[in-house]
Design a protein around this motif. Structure first.
Motif, PDB file in Angstrom:
ATOM      1  N   GLY A 100      30.585  11.110  20.932  1.00 15.80           N
ATOM      2  CA  GLY A 100      30.331   9.807  21.244  1.00 15.80           C
ATOM      3  C   GLY A 100      28.858   9.409  21.333  1.00 15.80           C
ATOM      4  O   GLY A 100      28.521   8.495  22.055  1.00 15.80           O
ATOM      5  N   LYS A 101      28.215  10.234  20.427  1.00 18.29           N
ATOM      6  CA  LYS A 101      26.641   9.723  20.448  1.00 18.29           C
ATOM      7  C   LYS A 101      26.064   9.311  19.272  1.00 18.29           C
ATOM      8  O   LYS A 101      26.419   9.729  18.177  1.00 18.29           O
ATOM      9  CB  LYS A 101      25.767  10.965  21.002  1.00 18.29           C
ATOM     10  N   ASN A 102      24.985   8.372  19.169  1.00 17.25           N
ATOM     11  CA  ASN A 102      24.378   7.779  18.197  1.00 17.25           C
ATOM     12  C   ASN A 102      23.515   8.435  17.630  1.00 17.25           C
ATOM     13  O   ASN A 102      22.052   8.101  18.126  1.00 17.25           O
ATOM     14  CB  ASN A 102      24.346   6.320  18.262  1.00 17.25           C
ATOM     15  N   VAL A 103      23.569   9.616  17.126  1.00 15.58           N
ATOM     16  CA  VAL A 103      22.223  10.516  16.424  1.00 15.58           C
ATOM     17  C   VAL A 103      21.637  10.035  15.401  1.00 15.58           C
ATOM     18  O   VAL A 103      22.201   9.771  14.395  1.00 15.58           O
ATOM     19  CB  VAL A 103      22.857  12.257  16.362  1.00 15.58           C
ATOM     20  N   GLY A 104      20.542   9.925  15.290  1.00 14.04           N
ATOM     21  CA  GLY A 104      19.609   9.286  14.443  1.00 14.04           C
ATOM     22  C   GLY A 104      19.258  10.581  13.581  1.00 14.04           C
ATOM     23  O   GLY A 104      19.067  11.683  13.832  1.00 14.04           O
ATOM     24  N   VAL A 105      18.976  10.292  12.118  1.00 14.10           N
ATOM     25  CA  VAL A 105      18.743  11.286  11.353  1.00 14.10           C
ATOM     26  C   VAL A 105      17.384  11.028  10.501  1.00 14.10           C
ATOM     27  O   VAL A 105      17.186   9.995  10.072  1.00 14.10           O
ATOM     28  CB  VAL A 105      19.689  11.407  10.181  1.00 14.10           C
ATOM     29  N   LEU A 106      16.368  12.065  10.533  1.00 10.57           N
ATOM     30  CA  LEU A 106      15.328  12.014   9.922  1.00 10.57           C
ATOM     31  C   LEU A 106      14.993  12.928   8.711  1.00 10.57           C
ATOM     32  O   LEU A 106      15.272  14.095   8.841  1.00 10.57           O
ATOM     33  CB  LEU A 106      14.344  12.394  11.004  1.00 10.57           C
ATOM     34  N   LEU A 107      14.565  12.194   7.574  1.00  9.74           N
ATOM     35  CA  LEU A 107      14.297  12.975   6.271  1.00  9.74           C
ATOM     36  C   LEU A 107      12.798  13.302   6.298  1.00  9.74           C
ATOM     37  O   LEU A 107      12.154  12.327   6.278  1.00  9.74           O
ATOM     38  CB  LEU A 107      14.808  12.217   5.153  1.00  9.74           C
ATOM     39  N   ASP A 108      12.555  14.446   6.407  1.00  9.10           N
ATOM     40  CA  ASP A 108      11.264  14.860   6.238  1.00  9.10           C
ATOM     41  C   ASP A 108      10.953  15.162   4.724  1.00  9.10           C
ATOM     42  O   ASP A 108      11.328  15.944   4.058  1.00  9.10           O
ATOM     43  CB  ASP A 108      10.943  16.402   7.117  1.00  9.10           C
ATOM     44  N   THR A 109       9.702  14.439   4.467  1.00  7.17           N
ATOM     45  CA  THR A 109       9.248  14.414   2.896  1.00  7.17           C
ATOM     46  C   THR A 109       8.379  15.801   3.002  1.00  7.17           C
ATOM     47  O   THR A 109       7.644  16.244   3.841  1.00  7.17           O
ATOM     48  CB  THR A 109       8.632  13.304   2.383  1.00  7.17           C
ATOM     49  N   LYS A 110       8.018  16.418   1.687  1.00 11.22           N
ATOM     50  CA  LYS A 110       7.274  17.578   1.467  1.00 11.22           C
ATOM     51  C   LYS A 110       5.642  17.150   1.493  1.00 11.22           C
ATOM     52  O   LYS A 110       4.970  17.814   1.989  1.00 11.22           O
ATOM     53  CB  LYS A 110       7.582  18.219   0.129  1.00 11.22           C
ATOM     54  N   GLY A 111       5.436  15.945   0.881  1.00 10.84           N
ATOM     55  CA  GLY A 111       4.021  15.567   0.555  1.00 10.84           C
ATOM     56  C   GLY A 111       3.093  16.356  -0.225  1.00 10.84           C
ATOM     57  O   GLY A 111       3.836  17.233  -0.908  1.00 10.84           O
ATOM     58  N   PRO A 112       1.862  15.977  -0.446  1.00 11.71           N
ATOM     59  CA  PRO A 112       0.993  16.635  -1.519  1.00 11.71           C
ATOM     60  C   PRO A 112       0.246  17.830  -0.923  1.00 11.71           C
ATOM     61  O   PRO A 112      -0.658  18.180  -0.256  1.00 11.71           O
ATOM     62  CB  PRO A 112      -0.061  15.723  -1.571  1.00 11.71           C
ATOM     63  N   GLU A 113       1.215  18.940  -1.173  1.00 12.52           N
ATOM     64  CA  GLU A 113       0.876  20.373  -0.675  1.00 12.52           C
ATOM     65  C   GLU A 113      -0.046  21.123  -1.526  1.00 12.52           C
ATOM     66  O   GLU A 113       0.116  20.853  -2.861  1.00 12.52           O
ATOM     67  CB  GLU A 113       2.071  21.391  -0.595  1.00 12.52           C
ATOM     68  N   ILE A 114      -0.626  21.780  -1.123  1.00 13.49           N
ATOM     69  CA  ILE A 114      -1.647  22.723  -2.021  1.00 13.49           C
ATOM     70  C   ILE A 114      -1.199  24.028  -1.781  1.00 13.49           C
ATOM     71  O   ILE A 114      -1.120  24.547  -0.490  1.00 13.49           O
ATOM     72  CB  ILE A 114      -3.225  22.478  -1.775  1.00 13.49           C
ATOM     73  N   ARG A 115      -1.014  24.945  -2.792  1.00 15.44           N
ATOM     74  CA  ARG A 115      -0.301  26.412  -2.471  1.00 15.44           C
ATOM     75  C   ARG A 115      -0.935  27.251  -3.483  1.00 15.44           C
ATOM     76  O   ARG A 115      -1.477  26.969  -4.621  1.00 15.44           O
ATOM     77  CB  ARG A 115       1.186  26.337  -2.839  1.00 15.44           C
ATOM     78  N   SER A 116      -1.019  28.357  -2.982  1.00 18.81           N
ATOM     79  CA  SER A 116      -1.251  29.918  -4.026  1.00 18.81           C
ATOM     80  C   SER A 116      -0.425  30.053  -4.899  1.00 18.81           C
ATOM     81  O   SER A 116       0.759  29.520  -4.848  1.00 18.81           O
ATOM     82  CB  SER A 116      -1.618  30.934  -2.903  1.00 18.81           C
ATOM     83  N   GLY A 117      -0.725  30.975  -5.866  1.00 16.59           N
ATOM     84  CA  GLY A 117       0.010  31.149  -6.925  1.00 16.59           C
ATOM     85  C   GLY A 117       1.012  32.318  -6.712  1.00 16.59           C
ATOM     86  O   GLY A 117       1.341  32.865  -5.853  1.00 16.59           O
TER      87      GLY A 117
END
Length: 468
Positions: free
Chosen positions: A46-63
């Motif tokens: 009986g709870k109104n739980v919100g849902v948050l979508l996390d975006t990845k964004g402009p990542e810089i990664r090693s290869g």
């Protein structure tokens, strides 16, 4: 410690540790199945739980590596970084996913890899070859595709990547998420772009901007004005600015969010040791408590609940810590501080803001045990939560989205969905009777009620006291 009285909200990251199913769904359907289970659990409770979508964004990664899944790097040796991301690397040369690397860095610049576990210093730049030579500052063992940070650099990457746009449209909008957590937001125009992606059909989805770099900090005021809420993302922020300055940035952002009346989430490594250990460190509990005392609306668990060994225990100890911290707050002083800061900034209060301020002051003066607010859009509920009444705010609404957003991130708010708000007196009487039955209020206790003369968005103009 009575955790039922907690006002600060807890945001949990869902992952395998808290999916609680015998067999994982196929990877493509895993997130949707997890969302369905969450909504079923919320309905059961009986709870109104919100849902948050996390975006990845402009990542810089090693290869990737030519051989094996890890490489050993030795302090004092040289390492070449190349912008040719097809290159398969080793401990002498490594690919980097950022095409403008050579134009962005300078000699002497630090580059942090794998959450700072590897520190590199730029020695020389070969722009024509797309390579830079670095000195390795510490011994490290790193795997493939590790995150890379360029402290103080304005990176030449879009805040919203193609993957982010796809995730928002094809997952967030389709499955009615309540919030989008936008990664690496650097300026107000980034928020405008996300609103364009959401469009009119999904404009009710709220945007939470994650502040994770120097540029975001420098443009914080304009970002705050454009967004619906802020996440103090201390992990990447601690890579981008000196770690000894993170606590100052945290306090600054929380204080400005409080005055603006916009929810703020404090995130990253709050109970990090509980990914493995059944109890947190004393320093971690102090970190949670200090965020609450700073004025955060929410505290967040990431790896602790997504992949940790003690997800339920982490939520429980965080909840108890929040309650203990809240017990140290003088809510009358806090109300005066927020009100005075708002007047200093704006000069006046809007009509609905003035009613919210008056409602909170009245609730404190008459020792009302609860504030009941009828709110279609959630705006009035946000303004009452802004003035920090220190008692439950019962939000009555016809909108499931408003209920989830208020219960999800607004400090002290609980929410109830009703078919209509037309018969205000009857609805309020029934709500007070329910609070009396559960023991939140006793017969004769004062209750502050905020509503409008008509049940429509923007019509809030009435505040009154009613007795149980």
């Amino acid at each position: 410690t009575n955790t039922a009285k907690r006002h600060t909200k807890i945001v949990c990251t869902l992952g395998p540790a808290c999916w609680q199913v015998e067999q994982l769904e196929d990877l493509m359907d895993g997130h949707k199945a997890c969302l369905d289970r969450l909504r079923q659990a919320a309905k059961n409770k009986g709870k109104n739980v919100g849902v948050l979508l996390d975006t990845k964004g402009p990542e810089i990664r090693s290869g990737f590596f030519a051989e094996g899944k890890k490489i050993q790097l030795v302090k004092g040796e040289k390492l070449i970084l190349t912008t040719d991301y097809d290159f398969k690397g080793d401990n002498k040369k490594l690919a980097c996913s950022y095409p403008s690397l050579c134009k962005s860095v300078t000699v002497g610049q630090k580059i942090l890899v794998a959450d700072g576990s590897l520190v590199l210093t730029v020695l020389s730049i070969e722009e024509a070859a797309g390579e830079i030579t670095c000195n390795i500052e510490n011994n490290a063992s790193i795997g493939e595709r590790k995150n890379m940070n360029l402290p103080g650099v304005v990176v030449d990457l879009p805040t919203l990547t193609d993957k982010d746009i796809h995730d928002i449209k094809e997952w967030g909008c389709k499955h009615d998420v309540d919030f989008i957590a936008a990664s690496f937001v650097r300026k107000a125009s980034d928020v405008t772009k996300i609103r364009e992606v959401l469009g009119d059909d999904h404009k009710n989805i709220q945007i939470i901007c994650k502040i994770e770099n120097q540029e975001g900090l420098e443009n914080f005021d304009e970002i705050l004005e454009a967004t619906d809420g802020i996440m103090v993302a201390r992990g990447d922020l601690g890579m981008e600015i000196p770690p000894e300055k993170v606590f100052l940035a945290q306090k600054m952002m929380i204080a400005k969010c409080n005055v603006a009346g916009k929810p703020v989430i404090t995130a990253t490594q709050m109970l990090e040791s509980m990914i493995v250990n059944p109890r947190p460190t004393r320093a971690e509990c102090s970190d949670v408590a200090n965020a609450v005392l700073d004025g955060t609306d929410c505290v967040m668990l990431s790896g602790e609940t997504a992949g940790g060994e003690h997800p339920s225990a982490a939520v429980e100890i965080m909840s108890r810590t929040c309650v203990e911290a809240e017990s140290a707050v003088n809510f009358n002083d806090l109300y005066q501080t927020v009100r005075n800061a708002t007047l200093d900034k704006s000069g006046t209060l809007s009509t609905s803001e003035s009613i919210a301020s008056s409602a909170v002051k009245t609730a404190i003066d008459v020792d009302s045990k609860v504030i009941i607010v009828c709110s279609e859009s959630g705006r009035t509920a946000r303004q009452i939560a802004k003035f920090r009444p220190g008692r439950p705010i019962a939000v009555l609404t016809t909108s499931p989205t408003t209920a989830r957003q208020c219960y999800g991130v607004l400090r002290g708010c609980r929410a109830q969905i009703l078919p209509s708000l037309e018969a205000t007196d009857k609805i309020v009487d029934e709500t007070i009777a329910a609070f009396t039955k559960e023991g939140t209020i006793a017969k004769g206790d004062a209750v502050v009620v905020v509503h409008g003369t008509s049940a429509r968005t923007g019509a809030t103009n009435t505040m009154r006291i009613q007795y149980a």
